[in-house]
Design an enzyme around this catalytic site. Structure first.
Site, mmCIF file in Angstrom:
data_model
loop_
_atom_site.group_PDB
_atom_site.id
_atom_site.type_symbol
_atom_site.label_atom_id
_atom_site.label_comp_id
_atom_site.label_asym_id
_atom_site.label_seq_id
_atom_site.Cartn_x
_atom_site.Cartn_y
_atom_site.Cartn_z
ATOM 1 N N ASP A 163 0.965 -1.246 -0.076
ATOM 2 C CA ASP A 163 0.007 0.123 0.002
ATOM 3 C C ASP A 163 0.742 1.327 0.027
ATOM 4 O O ASP A 163 0.544 2.105 0.626
ATOM 5 C CB ASP A 163 -0.999 0.045 1.252
ATOM 6 C CG ASP A 163 -1.839 -1.446 1.301
ATOM 7 O OD1 ASP A 163 -2.305 -1.861 0.378
ATOM 8 O OD2 ASP A 163 -1.748 -2.013 2.507
ATOM 9 N N LYS A 211 0.203 4.808 -8.311
ATOM 10 C CA LYS A 211 0.273 6.146 -8.897
ATOM 11 C C LYS A 211 1.502 6.233 -9.812
ATOM 12 O O LYS A 211 1.705 6.902 -10.724
ATOM 13 C CB LYS A 211 0.298 7.094 -7.806
ATOM 14 C CG LYS A 211 0.511 8.672 -8.274
ATOM 15 C CD LYS A 211 0.513 9.627 -7.169
ATOM 16 C CE LYS A 211 1.219 10.709 -7.582
ATOM 17 N NZ LYS A 211 1.083 12.002 -6.875
ATOM 18 N N ALA A 267 -3.921 -7.910 -3.940
ATOM 19 C CA ALA A 267 -3.495 -6.404 -4.096
ATOM 20 C C ALA A 267 -4.295 -5.526 -4.543
ATOM 21 O O ALA A 267 -5.631 -6.097 -4.784
ATOM 22 C CB ALA A 267 -2.331 -6.640 -5.306
ATOM 23 N N HIS A 284 -4.553 -1.575 -6.188
ATOM 24 C CA HIS A 284 -4.081 -0.317 -6.644
ATOM 25 C C HIS A 284 -5.243 0.839 -6.957
ATOM 26 O O HIS A 284 -6.000 0.341 -7.653
ATOM 27 C CB HIS A 284 -3.263 -0.458 -7.841
ATOM 28 C CG HIS A 284 -1.929 -1.183 -7.588
ATOM 29 N ND1 HIS A 284 -1.089 -1.692 -8.632
ATOM 30 C CD2 HIS A 284 -1.294 -1.591 -6.287
ATOM 31 C CE1 HIS A 284 0.082 -2.204 -8.173
ATOM 32 N NE2 HIS A 284 -0.245 -2.376 -6.953
ATOM 33 N N ARG A 329 -5.651 0.351 8.535
ATOM 34 C CA ARG A 329 -4.254 -0.146 8.453
ATOM 35 C C ARG A 329 -3.472 0.073 9.860
ATOM 36 O O ARG A 329 -3.837 1.234 10.122
ATOM 37 C CB ARG A 329 -3.550 0.487 7.195
ATOM 38 C CG ARG A 329 -4.113 -0.090 5.943
ATOM 39 C CD ARG A 329 -3.170 0.561 4.851
ATOM 40 N NE ARG A 329 -3.723 0.071 3.630
ATOM 41 C CZ ARG A 329 -4.115 1.061 2.380
ATOM 42 N NH1 ARG A 329 -3.792 2.276 2.610
ATOM 43 N NH2 ARG A 329 -4.722 0.653 1.326
ATOM 44 N N GLY A 384 0.336 14.032 -2.725
ATOM 45 C CA GLY A 384 -1.370 13.643 -3.046
ATOM 46 C C GLY A 384 -1.489 12.987 -3.953
ATOM 47 O O GLY A 384 -0.585 12.547 -4.712
HETATM 48 P P1 IMP Z 1 -2.805 -13.047 1.560
HETATM 49 O O1 IMP Z 1 -1.772 -12.293 0.667
HETATM 50 O O2 IMP Z 1 -4.328 -12.679 1.538
HETATM 51 O O3 IMP Z 1 -2.425 -14.287 1.820
HETATM 52 O O4 IMP Z 1 -2.233 -12.186 3.069
HETATM 53 C C1 IMP Z 1 -1.089 -12.247 3.871
HETATM 54 C C2 IMP Z 1 -0.562 -10.971 4.306
HETATM 55 O O5 IMP Z 1 -0.321 -10.094 3.642
HETATM 56 C C3 IMP Z 1 -1.748 -10.401 5.047
HETATM 57 O O6 IMP Z 1 -1.178 -9.694 6.344
HETATM 58 C C4 IMP Z 1 -2.240 -9.348 4.204
HETATM 59 O O7 IMP Z 1 -3.015 -8.335 4.951
HETATM 60 C C5 IMP Z 1 -0.934 -8.846 3.426
HETATM 61 N N1 IMP Z 1 -1.053 -8.478 2.207
HETATM 62 C C6 IMP Z 1 -1.288 -9.223 1.063
HETATM 63 N N2 IMP Z 1 -1.683 -8.348 -0.018
HETATM 64 C C7 IMP Z 1 -1.269 -7.077 0.640
HETATM 65 C C8 IMP Z 1 -1.222 -5.663 -0.294
HETATM 66 O O8 IMP Z 1 -1.321 -5.712 -1.248
HETATM 67 N N3 IMP Z 1 -1.187 -4.661 0.621
HETATM 68 C C9 IMP Z 1 -0.813 -4.889 2.119
HETATM 69 N N4 IMP Z 1 -0.814 -6.166 2.646
HETATM 70 C C10 IMP Z 1 -0.974 -7.093 1.867
#
Ligand code: IMP
Length: 473
Positions: free
Chosen positions: A46, A51, A72, A74, A349, A460
C-alpha cells in the site's frame, strides 16, 4: 542528475510538473531502445505503487504483473475518476499499452472478469491485443477462498485466551491455498485448462472429493463441492477469457526482442515476500523484484531501473511484527490523514513512524536504483517526526540490519532519530525546492540512510501532485 537519465516526462509536461523518473535508454546495435523499469514496494504494501506505475506507463509499451493476485489493490486517481484495480495491471487505464498478467500471478477469474467489465463500462477498451493472460497462471478456485477463511478462523482461536492467536490476517482471497496447490502440483489448475471443459470436469472430480473432506476437517459445514457445477462455471469464465489467454512467456520475449520497453508492476511488497519478508506474516509469492524472472519467464537483467516505493511513514495490514507501530494518537492521526484503509478489504491499516532499517533492507533485496517517497503531505502538522535507523535487540545489541523473520523482529526495539516537523500544507507544492526546509531535511535524511536518491516525491493522489529531484548533489 545521474548520467543516462531523462527526467522530463510526457505526463509531467501535460500536468505542468517538473517531471518523474524515466527509464534509461539502452544502446543496442546502434539503435536506441527504451529501457525496462520495475516498480516495487519497499514496505508492507500500500505504498502508492499504482500512482507511480500510472506515471511511468507513458514511457513504456508493455506493463506486466508478475506476482500475487486479487489480494493486491492499486488505487489510481485520474481527475475526478478513482480506479481500484486488483488483478489488471494499472497500465490498462492508458490507451495503446499492452498489459500482461504473467505466469507468477494467481487469478480469480470471476474477480478479473468483474474488473474488466467495470473498466469497460467507463469507456476504456480491453481486447485480445491489449490484455494478455498467461496460460500458466494458476486459478483461484472457490474452495481456495473457503480454505483461506477457514484456516484463519481455526488459527485465530488456536491459542485461546492468550492473545490474537496464530492467524496471519490474510485478505481471504485464497492466495495462500492457491500457491500451495501450485507447489503441491497435483491439484493445481492453470488458466490454460479453463478452456477445456471436459478436461476440467475430470480434474475437478478428484479435486472436489478431497477438498470437501479437507474443508469439513477445518469446520466448514457445507454441501460437498460439486465438480459438474464448478466445471460449468469455470469453463464459462475460460470461454470469456479465452481471447486473452496465451503463452505470455514467448510473447514477452518477442516483445523484448522487438525493442518494446517493459514496466514490471509489483504487487504487495518486499516485506511480504514469501522468502525475504517477515515470515510467516507474509503473502505466498515472491513480491520483491526477485519474483520477476520466475513470474514472467524473462531472465535477468530484466530492468534497467528499479524504483522502490515507500511511504513517508509505515503501515501494515494484518498480523505480524511492526517495530515502529504507533497504536495511540499518532497512529490514529496518520490513519485519518492518510486515509489508511485497505483498498482490497477496507480494513484499517496499522500505522507508525518511518522504519528505514526495513526500507534499506528492501532496497537491497530488490536492487532499487531510486526511491519514490509517497504521501509526504500526510506528515504536515506534526511538531516532530521520528525515523528509525537501527534496532536494539533484547540482548542489548544494536543493529542496523533488518530481521526478516517474525520471531526475531518481535524483539527489535526502534532506536529513534527525531527530526523537526513542518506546519505548512504541502499538497499544492509544484516544485520540490518550495517544500518547507524541514520537509527537505526529512527527505535528505531518508536519502542518507537508505543510500539512494528520492527522485520522486508525492504530495497527494493526483498525477499533478508529484515532485522530482533529489537532495543529493
Ligand atoms: P494474503 O496475501 O491474503 O495471504 O495475506 C497475507 C498477508 O499479506 C496479510 O497480512 C495481508 O494483509 C498482507 N497483504 C497481502 N497483500 C497485501 C497488499 O497488497 N497490501 C498490504 N498487505 C497485503
Amino acid at each position: 542528475m545521474p548520467p543516462g537519465r531523462h527526467w522530463t516526462h510526457q505526463i509531467a509536461h501535460e500536468c505542468k510538473i517538473a517531471g518523474v523518473p524515466q527509464p534509461r535508454h539502452r544502446e543496442n546495435d546502434n539503435v536506441t531502445t527504451p529501457g525496462h523499469t520495475a516498480v516495487v514496494g519497499l514496505q508492507w504494501g500500500d505504498e502508492g505503487k499504482g500512482k507511480v506505475v500510472d506515471l511511468l506507463t507513458a514511457d513504456h509499451d508493455v506493463i506486466v504483473r508478475y506476482n500475487g493476485g486479487a489480494n493486491a489493490g492499486h488505487t489510481v486517481v485520474i481527475g475526478d475518476e478513482k480506479y481500484a484495480l486488483h488483478l489488471l495491471p494499472s497500465g490498462i487505464l492508458s490507451g495503446g499499452k499492452i498489459c500482461v498478467i504473467g505466469n507468477g500471478v494467481v487469478i480469480d477469474p470471476d474477480t478479473l472478469l468483474g474488473e474488466i467489465e467495470g473498466i469497460r463500462s467507463r469507456g476504456i477498451e480491453i481486447n485480445a491485443e491489449n490484455l494478455l493472460i498467461s496460460d500458466r497462471a494458476h486459478v483461484v478456485m472457490p474452495y481456495h477462498k473457503e480454505h483461506d477463511a477457514a484456516l484463519e478462523r481455526v488459527l485465530s482461536s488456536a491459542v485461546e485466551g492468550s492473545g490474537p492467536g496464530l492467524s496471519i490476517g490474510t485478505t481471504r482471497r485464497g492466495i495462500g491455498p492457491t500457491y500451495a496447490d501450485k507447489v503441491h502440483r497435483s491439484f493445481a489448475i492453470r488458466m490454460g485448462e479453463l478452456t477445456d471443459k471436459e478436461h476440467l470436469r475430470e480434474r475437478l472430480k478428484v479435486i472436489c472429493a478431497i477438498r470437501s473432506r479437507e474443508l469439513n476437517a477445518l469446520g466448514v459445514e457445507a454441501e460437498p463441492l460439486d465438480p459438474d457445477e464448478l466445471a460449468e462455471r469455470y469453463a464459462g469464465f475460460g470461454e470469456l477469457l479465452k481471447p486473452h489467454i496465451t503463452d505470455t512467456v514467448y510473447a514477452l520475449h518477442d516483445m523484448r526482442r522487438d525493442g518494446k520497453s517493459i514496466l514490471f508492476e509489483g504487487a504487495n511488497a518486499c516485506l511480504l515476500d514469501i522468502d525475504h519478508g517477515t515470515f510467516p506474516y507474509v503473502t505466498s509469492s515472491n513480491c520483491s523484484t526477485l519474483g520477476i524472472p520466475a513470474g514472467t519467464g524473462l531472465s535477468a537483467p530484466f530492468a534497467d531501473e528499479i524504483v522502490g516505493i515507500m511511504k513517508a511513514y509505515t503501515t501494515r495490514v494484518g498480523a505480524g511484527p511492526f517495530p515502529t507501530e504507533e497504536t495511540g494518537d499518532t497512529g490514529d492521526r496518520i490513519r485519518k490523514r492518510g486515509n489508511e484503509y485497505g483498498t482490497t478489504t477496507g480494513r484499517p491499516r496499522r500505522c507508525g513512524w518511518l522504519d528505514l532499517v526495513a526500507v534499506r533492507y528492501s532496497a537491497m533485496i530488490c536492487g532499487a536504483t531510486s526511491i519514490a517517497c509517497m504521501l509526504l503531505d500526510v506528515l504536515s502538522g506534526f511538531d516532530e517526526l521520528k525515523i528509525c535507523s537501527s534496532y536494539r535487540l533484547s540482548d542489548g545489541t544494536v543493529t542496523d540490519r533488518f530481521i526478516p523473520d517474525a520471531r526475531g523482529l518481535l524483539q527489535a526495539e526502534p532506536i529513534w532519530e527525531t527530526l523537526p516537523g513542518w506546519t505548512e500544507e504541502i499538497d499544492d507544492t509544484t516544485d520540490r525546492s518550495d517544500l518547507p526546509t524541514e520537509a527537505l531535511g526529512y527527505l535528505e535524511r531518508i536519502e542518507e540512510i537508505v543510500g539512494l536518491p528520492t527522485y520522486l516525491v508525492s504530495v497527494g493522489p493526483e498525477r499533478t501532485q508529484t515532485l522530482e529531484g533529489t537532495c543529493r548533489a
